[in-house]
Scaffold this motif. Sequence first.
Motif, mmCIF file in Angstrom:
data_model
loop_
_atom_site.group_PDB
_atom_site.id
_atom_site.type_symbol
_atom_site.label_atom_id
_atom_site.label_comp_id
_atom_site.label_asym_id
_atom_site.label_seq_id
_atom_site.Cartn_x
_atom_site.Cartn_y
_atom_site.Cartn_z
ATOM 1 N N ALA A 94 0.862 -1.181 0.000
ATOM 2 C CA ALA A 94 0.000 0.000 0.000
ATOM 3 C C ALA A 94 0.900 1.233 0.000
ATOM 4 C CB ALA A 94 -0.907 -0.004 1.222
ATOM 5 N N ASP A 151 -0.204 4.470 0.235
ATOM 6 C CA ASP A 151 -0.717 5.561 1.070
ATOM 7 C C ASP A 151 -1.714 4.993 2.068
ATOM 8 O OD1 ASP A 151 -2.892 5.014 -0.532
ATOM 9 O OD2 ASP A 151 -3.100 7.034 -1.333
ATOM 10 N N LYS A 152 -2.262 5.871 2.902
ATOM 11 C CA LYS A 152 -3.200 5.426 3.932
ATOM 12 C C LYS A 152 -4.525 4.973 3.344
ATOM 13 C CE LYS A 152 -1.204 8.192 7.566
ATOM 14 N NZ LYS A 152 -1.367 9.261 8.548
ATOM 15 N N THR A 201 -2.405 0.822 -4.293
ATOM 16 C CA THR A 201 -1.261 -0.075 -4.421
ATOM 17 C C THR A 201 -0.487 0.104 -5.718
ATOM 18 O OG1 THR A 201 -2.682 -1.787 -5.368
ATOM 19 C CG2 THR A 201 -2.293 -1.859 -2.980
ATOM 20 N N LEU A 241 7.934 5.804 2.768
ATOM 21 C CA LEU A 241 7.118 4.586 2.832
ATOM 22 C C LEU A 241 7.430 3.745 4.064
ATOM 23 C CD1 LEU A 241 7.248 3.511 -0.921
ATOM 24 C CD2 LEU A 241 5.390 4.636 0.271
ATOM 25 N N GLN A 271 4.345 2.122 5.822
ATOM 26 C CA GLN A 271 3.778 1.025 5.040
ATOM 27 C C GLN A 271 4.703 -0.191 5.042
ATOM 28 O OE1 GLN A 271 3.983 4.201 4.152
ATOM 29 N NE2 GLN A 271 2.214 4.864 2.995
#
Length: 154
Positions: free
Chosen positions: A96, A98-99, A103, A129, A132
Amino acid sequence: MSLKNLTLSKAAPTAVPSDAKGRARAKVLAYLEQQAALLAATREGRTVDVRRPVYQTNEAGVRVKVMAPVHVRRGWFEDTAGTLHFMIRYGSKPLALDKAGHTSVAAGSLDGLPQVIEALSAAVRAGELDAQLTVAAQERRKAFKRRGTATKSV
């Protein structure tokens, strides 16, 4: 021969990062470098020969280390509209970015893909990142069980 004839230095081999965040960054950066090499080979019409060390038993019954070929999976794909997208995989799962859970990055075409890979590499190096990667590393760790935790009763 004496030491006077040799060139001495303080160089040392680069060590693997000891922290989980550093290992995850190194793993993703290696993946992105591999994808850049695969992209260059694809554009030139050739294949990429990637090998990794594995242990095999030879005819004499001795375990030896050999270099085995590895299949490199493309990180880019084309959607139904014909737009090229790129995704980072951590293990076998997409990472992922970002929040919100996105993807993939839209690259448009093969010509725009090198800039996307370079931008993602810069983001990983800058630590954008890290959150993540930490979550992905924890999820990946759950798939592996420690050996030898259960004791055998005789």
